[in-house]
Design an enzyme around this catalytic site. Structure first.
Site, PDB file in Angstrom:
ATOM      1  N   SER A  28      -0.864   6.862   8.655  1.00 54.83           N
ATOM      2  CA  SER A  28       0.521   6.482   8.393  1.00 54.83           C
ATOM      3  C   SER A  28       1.293   7.726   7.984  1.00 54.83           C
ATOM      4  CB  SER A  28       0.596   5.470   7.243  1.00 54.83           C
ATOM      5  OG  SER A  28       0.538   4.172   7.751  1.00 54.83           O
ATOM      6  N   SER A  83      -8.565   5.230   8.182  1.00 51.32           N
ATOM      7  CA  SER A  83      -9.113   4.867   9.498  1.00 51.32           C
ATOM      8  C   SER A  83      -8.065   5.169  10.553  1.00 51.32           C
ATOM      9  CB  SER A  83      -9.439   3.384   9.535  1.00 51.32           C
ATOM     10  OG  SER A  83     -10.087   3.004   8.358  1.00 51.32           O
ATOM     11  N   GLU A 101       0.800  -1.223   0.000  1.00 52.10           N
ATOM     12  CA  GLU A 101       0.000   0.000   0.000  1.00 52.10           C
ATOM     13  C   GLU A 101       0.832   1.272   0.000  1.00 52.10           C
ATOM     14  OE1 GLU A 101      -2.031  -0.989   3.974  1.00 52.10           O
ATOM     15  OE2 GLU A 101      -2.042   1.193   3.875  1.00 52.10           O
ATOM     16  N   ARG A 104       8.575   4.634   6.258  1.00 53.44           N
ATOM     17  CA  ARG A 104       7.436   4.913   7.120  1.00 53.44           C
ATOM     18  C   ARG A 104       8.009   5.407   8.439  1.00 53.44           C
ATOM     19  NH1 ARG A 104       3.988   2.508  10.899  1.00 53.44           N
ATOM     20  NH2 ARG A 104       1.785   2.998  10.573  1.00 53.44           N
TER      21      ARG A 104
END
Lengths: 384, 784
Positions: A209, A206, A152, A221
């Site tokens: 990140s 939701s 993703e 990340r």
């Protein structure tokens, strides 16, 4: 999403079949998130009569179904205003459509794919998001479909960079707010993201990140938080009994969070000069709700607004700290939490500007939550 | 004074009942455990008040003086008298005034009652002002001014907090602890680092303040968050209709957050492997409650909320710590207040977000920081920061577990009145300059919080000895009418402390034999038994002095090598004579010379349990004389006079200077500094070596700054430390079970050291792999 910093591990790409596959229509990109499924569909507009004739019935039926409706079933919606027209992709001209529906309708979607004999088409379904893993089995057993699962974060970044580069039907995809807290003077202005690096990419679905992007391939990340769009919506449902995100936002737009939150001025009577804290700053989110009388005097709208402000400010704080730690001064916020959510965008814009004393800039993108799906489509086309 | 419920007590009782709304008939409210005159102690001399009023708790601080008895020894003028039949010195009990800080914490509900009580008991104080801090100081300003007739002087909350924090970090051993889940010892106490700065203080009140503290006076608010205790409370009250903070925490401790939160595995069906995110991580807090048609349990929502807030605070704290390059974060504020659930979730969060690089630390006296700071602001002219302070175990409630499931009774008690007292020490305490690494030095050999078996043994051991100690205390003051009454009160108090420690071993920091001994000394002092062994010591010193010369003569008749061994044996045999060795001291009274010999014969034959005597002998033979030896003495009587002094004499003869360190105050039959002065003077009169060494300042007597039967090398009298440095001390000798085994057995020093003791406890001997009267002779040379 809650999480520490993560250098990425190499991915095992799962290509279903030969590369030629990708050239067959239909062209889809799917992003199955925790709450919403995002689907992008490329509708070829340069179909020759020959092609039209050859086009199998199943494919035609899918094309017609998607392009002639703006709503699918009771929950699927096509965001017509986001449609990208006359896009050239892999040598084909066409329109890019943006469709979303709740993740809990995934079984119905797979069922529909099965009924429309999707598996008979010579295509691969490229999907990203957690649901690509979660529903892989269902796709196989119910829909006789092999998913091509994609990471993703890769998709997200690819999607962002691509959409920004093609622009939004001649307009700028990227924008920012000038005078974000001043209702009169607040202006949404285009931002040229031609030299995007380095940038901090904050994806608010939701959960949240946060990525630091140094180049197309080089990103990490940084962290994440579980206080995201799901938290806003979830708390609103519990506090106000609302049942849709739109309803929650609508309530929030009519509420007053200062009745719910305890502000610095509620404690110090004004600014807390010693720490340079302005009186209007929130000292304690929901702090006034410790008192029974105040609990009884607030409206659902006030509670919805306070929830929105709390979650938004917190994301702003964490993003700001990450930007400082990573030494990056441009922060791009994306994700479906920001859909029709000008309150949060302005708040983020203001918070970043105020607390960084003008050092940090909050940027936004028109296609908010669809970048993962776009990235998945691009993967299908072999990064055309 | 007869123990009768005062009218105030009744009033508080009423308030308590009203406050809790309990309608039970006839059943006594068990939460009342203390009448107020046992809470607001020493009010008669109180001055310099400070008050910290928080959202639900009030903390009152005052400075007072305590008059208590001390035993003093004074040498007689012996010139021209028959010293044979006179006692060695005179013991007198005198009144001494020492300074003490009192802190009392109680629920805001009782504030009016408490103010009334204080007003009634404040006699002729010169105090005009009360320093006030905390969010509630505004609200109660008028009430305080009206009731006490003092002017309320407001102080900044954060300044007070940090002043208080610095103060406890510097003064209270084992103030800081890390919280460990699923461990035998939930509380992992930290060694006091000599340099406490810089650190991050995260105060979680209704909101969160993140403050970087760099020096005593320099701190900076570097950030904060509005998601704090008020969010938990306010949002929690809305979601669960539960009004009280503590009840919300209780709900949370029973809930399952996974019913409300969306986890990584809910989104992925498993872990997010490419990022290494576990499936159990929360992807979205309250992500499962995004529906109007499902009911969620109060417990689950409270738990989810607690996780959400704790994780968020932990994450922000880590981001700030990283930005400012700090690895110590202290947490405080009402959200923490000793609640295991919040400490656990915060610790988890900090570990997770910092990958273990940052440590979440908590403070035992976290709730008092504001009050301590406000008090310090008001007492600047008394210079409290110039002194060293010590926690008084007798007068302090200790850390209570607030986990309602584990100790329901204690929770209730801590919810009503909690006390904390600190004694001002006469002299500043510092590290022994010879400690190898002060930041890792741990005095105590066995951590009883960790070692459940040892804890059980020692607690029982102290319980069993208690009647005897109380009897001895009463017997030590035959002329006092109320001695036995006080002795009984002492017995009760110490018994209760032991019971508390059985339940909550972490109440006063790491539980050790030392802390058990010190607590007993504090309790004895509390009831005016400053020195129950004074007469015993006097007698033993007198008897031993009579034997000194003959012991010296017999030593001098030996060859060099024989003498070295005899000196060590004498030192060890002398060490047999302490309070526990009753059998030996009976013999001693009739036949002192014989007693000493008998003690020698009881000693284990070489090889000893720990035996580096050969290396020591080698060192004496081959090496140059030591420059200066520091000796920590143990018992009075035979030990100091017939064991230590001959040894000192030999060192002096070798050209080694000697610093003899004795306790500042009495503990058991340990020799005190003032006793050592008299004893030395008398020995000097008999022995030319000692006499000239004294005259030439080659033998120096100093005090340790301690009144403990054990030895904490990180809290020693500053004068001692200065002297040790000046004289370039290169040998440290630690003698006795309390100082060399219960403490310092593993202490690493920068110079050579000798640790010697006889194990007079069979359990301990067994633990160390030996038998009773086993000998420890540990000669250590630091590795280069």
């Amino acid at each position: 999403m809650l999480g520490g910093e993560g250098r990425r591990q190499p991915l095992v790409w799962e290509r279903a079949a030969s590369l030629n596959f990708s050239l067959f229509f239909p062209w889809f990109g799917l992003d199955i998130g925790g709450t919403l499924v995002k689907l992008v569909y490329f509708e070829p507009k340069d179909i020759t009569a020959e092609e039209e004739e050859e086009e199998v019935e199943n494919l035609k039926s899918i094309r017609k179904y998607l392009t002639s409706n703006v709503a699918y079933g009771s929950t699927g919606i096509r965001d017509v205003h986001l449609e990208l027209k006359d896009l050239t992709l892999c040598g084909r001209k066409g329109n890019l459509h943006f469709i979303r529906f709740p993740t809990h309708d995934m079984p119905a979607f797979i069922q529909m794919g099965s009924e429309k004999h999707f598996s008979s088409l010579h295509t691969t379904l490229c999907a990203t998001g957690g649901g690509a893993y979660k529903f892989e089995q269902d796709f196989r057993t119910m829909g006789d479909l092999q998913l091509c699962k994609l990471d993703e974060l890769d998709c997200l970044i690819k999607g962002v960079l691509y959409i920004d580069s093609v622009g939004f039907n001649g307009r700028s995809e990227c924008y920012y707010f000038e005078n974000p807290t001043d209702a009169e003077r607040c202006q949404k202005l285009p931002f040229n993201l031609e030299n995007p690096y380095p940038l901090l990419l904050v994806n608010i679905g939701s959960g949240v990140s946060i990525l630091a992007v140094y180049s197309k391939e080089n990103y990490k990340r940084v962290t994440g938080t579980s206080l995201g769009g799901g938290t806003f919506f979830g708390l609103c449902c519990l506090l106000t009994g609302c049942s849709t995100f739109e309803e929650a936002l609508e309530m929030a737009s009519h509420g007053d969070s200062t009745k719910v939150d305890k502000l610095v001025r509620d404690i110090y009577g004004g600014d807390y000069e010693r720490f340079g804290l302005p009186g209007w700053a929130v000292a304690s989110s929901f702090g006034n709700m410790m008192s029974k009388e105040k609990r009884e005097s607030v409206s659902k709208e006030d509670l919805a607004r306070a929830t929105l402000v709390t979650i938004t400010n917190n994301i702003g704080s964490i993003a700001r700290m990450c930007a400082l730690n990573e030494n990056i001064n441009r922060v791009v916020f994306v994700g479906n939490f920001l859909r029709i959510n000008t309150i949060s965008m302005r708040l983020l814009a203001y918070a970043l500007d105020y607390w960084s004393k003008g050092q940090l800039k909050a940027l936004f993108l028109e296609h908010e939550g669809y970048f993962g799906a776009v990235g998945a489509l691009l993967e299908l086309l072999g990064s055309a | 004074m007869p123990m009768r419920p005062s009218k105030e007590w009744v009033a508080i009782k009423m308030a308590e009942r009203g406050g809790r709304g309990s309608g039970g008939h006839g059943s006594l409210d068990k939460s009342i455990t203390l009448p107020p005159d046992e809470i607001f102690r020493n009010l008669e001399n109180a001055k310099r008040f400070a008050i910290d009023i928080g959202g639900s708790l009030t903390k009152l601080a005052y400075y007072s003086t305590v008059q208590h008895k001390v035993a003093r020894v004074r040498s007689f003028d012996h010139s021209g008298k028959d010293i044979e039949h006179e006692p060695l010195y005179e013991i007198s009990v005198q009144e001494e005034i020492t300074a003490r800080l009192h802190f009392i914490k109680f629920e805001n509900t009782y504030i009016e009652t408490c103010l009334d009580f204080i007003k009634d008991h404040l006699v002729n104080t010169e105090t005009k002002v009360i320093k006030a801090t905390g969010g509630g100081a505004y609200k109660f300003k008028d009430l305080i001014e009206k009731k006490l007739g003092l002017k309320v002087d407001k102080e900044d909350v954060m300044t007070c907090l940090i002043k208080g924090c610095n103060f406890v970090l510097k003064n209270i051993p084992h103030e800081v602890f890390a919280y460990q889940k699923d461990s035998d010892t939930e509380f992992r106490f930290q060694t006091n680092h000599p340099n406490i700065f810089p650190y991050l203080l995260v105060n979680i009140g209704s909101g969160v303040s993140i403050v970087k503290v760099e020096t005593e006076d320099k701190f900076e608010w570097i950030g904060g968050s509005s998601i704090g205790g008020g969010t938990f409370w306010g949002l929690g009250a809305l979601l669960t209709k539960t009004k009280k903070f503590d009840e919300l925490l209780q709900l949370a401790s029973k809930g399952q957050h996974t019913n409300v939160d969306m986890l990584v595995k809910d989104v992925y069906g498993g872990a997010y492997q490419t990022l290494g995110l576990s499936g159990n991580l929360i992807a979205s807090s309250f992500g499962k409650s995004t529906t109007a048609d499902k009911e969620f349990s109060k417990e689950d929502m409270a738990k989810s909320l607690l996780h959400m807030i704790s994780n968020d605070i932990g994450q922000l704290a880590c981001l700030y710590a990283k930005l400012h390059n700090l690895d110590k974060i202290y947490f405080g504020g009402f959200f923490i207040r000793g609640h295991p659930v919040t400490m656990r979730t915060i610790t988890y969060s900090i570990n997770f977000f910092s990958k273990g690089e940052v440590q979440a630390l908590f403070l035992r006296h976290e709730g008092y920081l504001g009050a301590i700071g406000a008090f310090l602001k008001g007492a600047e002219q008394d210079n409290p920061n110039q002194y060293s302070w010590g926690e008084n175990y007798a007068g302090s409630s200790g850390l209570m577990s607030t986990s309602p499931d584990v100790f329901p009774m204690q929770r209730t008690r801590s919810g009503t009145f909690d006390m904390f007292e600190m004694d001002r020490l006469e002299r500043p305490l510092v590290n022994l300059p010879l400690l190898k690494d002060p930041s890792t030095y741990i005095p105590d050999t066995v951590d009883l919080t960790d070692d459940a078996m040892a804890r059980k043994y020692w607690l029982t051991c102290f319980e069993e000895a208690l009647d005897g100690v109380a009897k001895r205390a009463a017997a030590s003051q035959p002329d006092s009418i109320d001695a036995s009454e006080r002795a009984e009160k002492f017995r009760q108090k110490y018994w209760n402390k032991l019971q508390t420690l059985r339940q909550q071993p972490f109440a006063y920091g790491t539980l050790t034999v030392r802390s058990l001994l010190d607590t007993r000394e504090h309790c004895l002092n509390e009831f005016n038994f400053p020195d129950p062994y004074s007469k015993v010591k006097q007698k033993e010193n007198g008897i031993a002095l009579k034997c000194f010369q003959s012991v010296i003569e017999s030593l001098d008749s030996l060859g060099w090598e024989e003498r070295q061994f005899a000196l060590v044996k004498g030192l060890l045999a002398g060490n047999v004579f302490d309070w526990g060795a009753k059998a030996v001291s009976d013999v001693l009274e009739s036949e002192p010379q014989f007693g000493f010999e008998e003690a020698k014969s009881k000693l284990q034959e070489r090889p000893w349990l720990e035996d580096s005597y050969s290396q020591w002998l080698e060192r004496l033979k081959e090496g140059p004389p030591h420059k200066c030896a520091l000796i920590f003495a143990d018992n009075s009587g035979i030990d100091i006079i017939l064991g230590v002094f001959p040894f000192v004499r030999e060192l002096l003869s070798r050209g080694t200077e000697v610093i003899l360190a004795c306790n500042s105050g009495p503990a058991l039959n340990d020799v005190t500094y003032s006793e050592s002065l008299i004893v030395t003077e008398r020995i000097a009169a008999m022995d030319p070596v000692i006499q000239s060494a004294l005259r030439e300042e080659k033998l120096l007597l100093v005090q340790t700054g301690s009144s403990s039967p054990c030895l904490d090398l990180s809290r020693l009298d500053k004068g001692l430390a200065v002297l040790v440095r000046e004289r370039e001390t290169d040998l440290v000798i630690i003698e006795g079970m309390g100082r060399a085994i219960h403490t310092n057995y593993y202490a690493a020093l920068k110079c050579e050291s000798l640790k010697l003791a006889v194990i007079k406890n069979s359990w301990l001997a067994d633990r160390l792999g030996g038998k009773i009267f086993s000998v420890i002779f540990k000669y250590e040379v630091p590795c280069k």
